[in-house]
Design a protein around this motif. Structure first.
Motif, PDB file in Angstrom:
ATOM      1  N   PHE A  37      53.090  82.383 -26.499  1.00 39.77           N
ATOM      2  CA  PHE A  37      51.852  82.783 -25.848  1.00 39.77           C
ATOM      3  C   PHE A  37      52.010  82.720 -24.334  1.00 39.77           C
ATOM      4  N   VAL A  38      51.107  83.422 -23.644  1.00 37.39           N
ATOM      5  CA  VAL A  38      51.003  83.368 -22.188  1.00 37.39           C
ATOM      6  C   VAL A  38      49.523  83.235 -21.864  1.00 37.39           C
ATOM      7  N   ARG A  86      54.918  87.147 -18.061  1.00 43.76           N
ATOM      8  CA  ARG A  86      54.022  87.733 -17.069  1.00 43.76           C
ATOM      9  C   ARG A  86      54.792  88.099 -15.817  1.00 43.76           C
ATOM     10  N   VAL A  87      54.481  89.280 -15.280  1.00 42.92           N
ATOM     11  CA  VAL A  87      55.015  89.736 -14.006  1.00 42.92           C
ATOM     12  C   VAL A  87      53.837  90.329 -13.240  1.00 42.92           C
ATOM     13  N   GLY A  88      53.428  89.695 -12.145  1.00 46.45           N
ATOM     14  CA  GLY A  88      52.280  90.175 -11.382  1.00 46.45           C
ATOM     15  C   GLY A  88      51.030  90.183 -12.241  1.00 46.45           C
ATOM     16  N   ASN A  89      50.322  91.303 -12.263  1.00 48.63           N
ATOM     17  CA  ASN A  89      49.117  91.452 -13.084  1.00 48.63           C
ATOM     18  C   ASN A  89      49.400  92.097 -14.431  1.00 48.63           C
ATOM     19  N   ASP A 106      47.921  95.404 -18.825  1.00 54.09           N
ATOM     20  CA  ASP A 106      47.356  95.146 -17.511  1.00 54.09           C
ATOM     21  C   ASP A 106      46.283  94.070 -17.668  1.00 54.09           C
ATOM     22  N   VAL A 107      46.439  92.952 -16.955  1.00 54.08           N
ATOM     23  CA  VAL A 107      45.535  91.821 -17.076  1.00 54.08           C
ATOM     24  C   VAL A 107      44.124  92.185 -16.614  1.00 54.08           C
ATOM     25  N   VAL A 108      44.011  93.033 -15.602  1.00 54.41           N
ATOM     26  CA  VAL A 108      42.711  93.390 -15.032  1.00 54.41           C
ATOM     27  C   VAL A 108      42.003  94.456 -15.869  1.00 54.41           C
ATOM     28  N   THR A 109      42.693  95.543 -16.210  1.00 59.93           N
ATOM     29  CA  THR A 109      42.049  96.668 -16.895  1.00 59.93           C
ATOM     30  C   THR A 109      42.251  96.661 -18.408  1.00 59.93           C
TER      31      THR A 109
END
Length: 125
Positions: A37-38, A86-89, A106-109
């Motif tokens: 998990f992350v 994870r790399v960036g977002n 994409d973590v944001v979208t």
């Protein structure tokens, strides 16, 4: 005989989220076997990405869980996933494929994009 939701939850892989302030419980049945998990924060939300392995193509993939709202979303992957990070977002998931296969979340979208060996090798001279 029909199985109750509790029976199904106890016979399969799952987890329960608990809101410590209210005592609210949110059981989540996982489609496959959790292998890694992350956890990441994005804005005012905390997200948990659980890597799920399975012999069945409809049951292997990634479960995205919003730890603020307790919403869960499952994304099935056609190849067996073997690593998450994870790399960036972006959350990346590598999959078992002879020519290479990566899926990015994409973590944001929450957009999902997969690149395969052809695209991965296109920049190699």
């Amino acid at each position: 005989k029909d199985s109750s939701a509790e029976d199904i939850f106890q016979q399969y892989n799952g987890l329960t989220l608990i809101d410590l302030a209210t005592g609210y419980l949110r059981p989540i049945v996982l489609q496959g076997t959790p292998t890694d998990f992350v956890m990441t924060a994005s804005g005012d939300q905390t997200l948990l990405y659980v890597l799920l392995s399975s012999a069945a193509s409809t049951s292997r993939g990634v479960m995205r869980i919003n730890l603020n709202t307790f919403r869960s979303d499952f994304v099935a992957l056609p190849k067996q996933p073997n690593q998450i990070g994870r790399v960036g977002n972006k959350i990346f998931v590598s999959q078992e494929a002879s020519d290479g296969r990566l899926t990015f979340f994409d973590v944001v979208t929450n957009e999902v994009r997969t690149v395969s060996g052809y695209e991965l090798n296109a920049v190699i001279d």
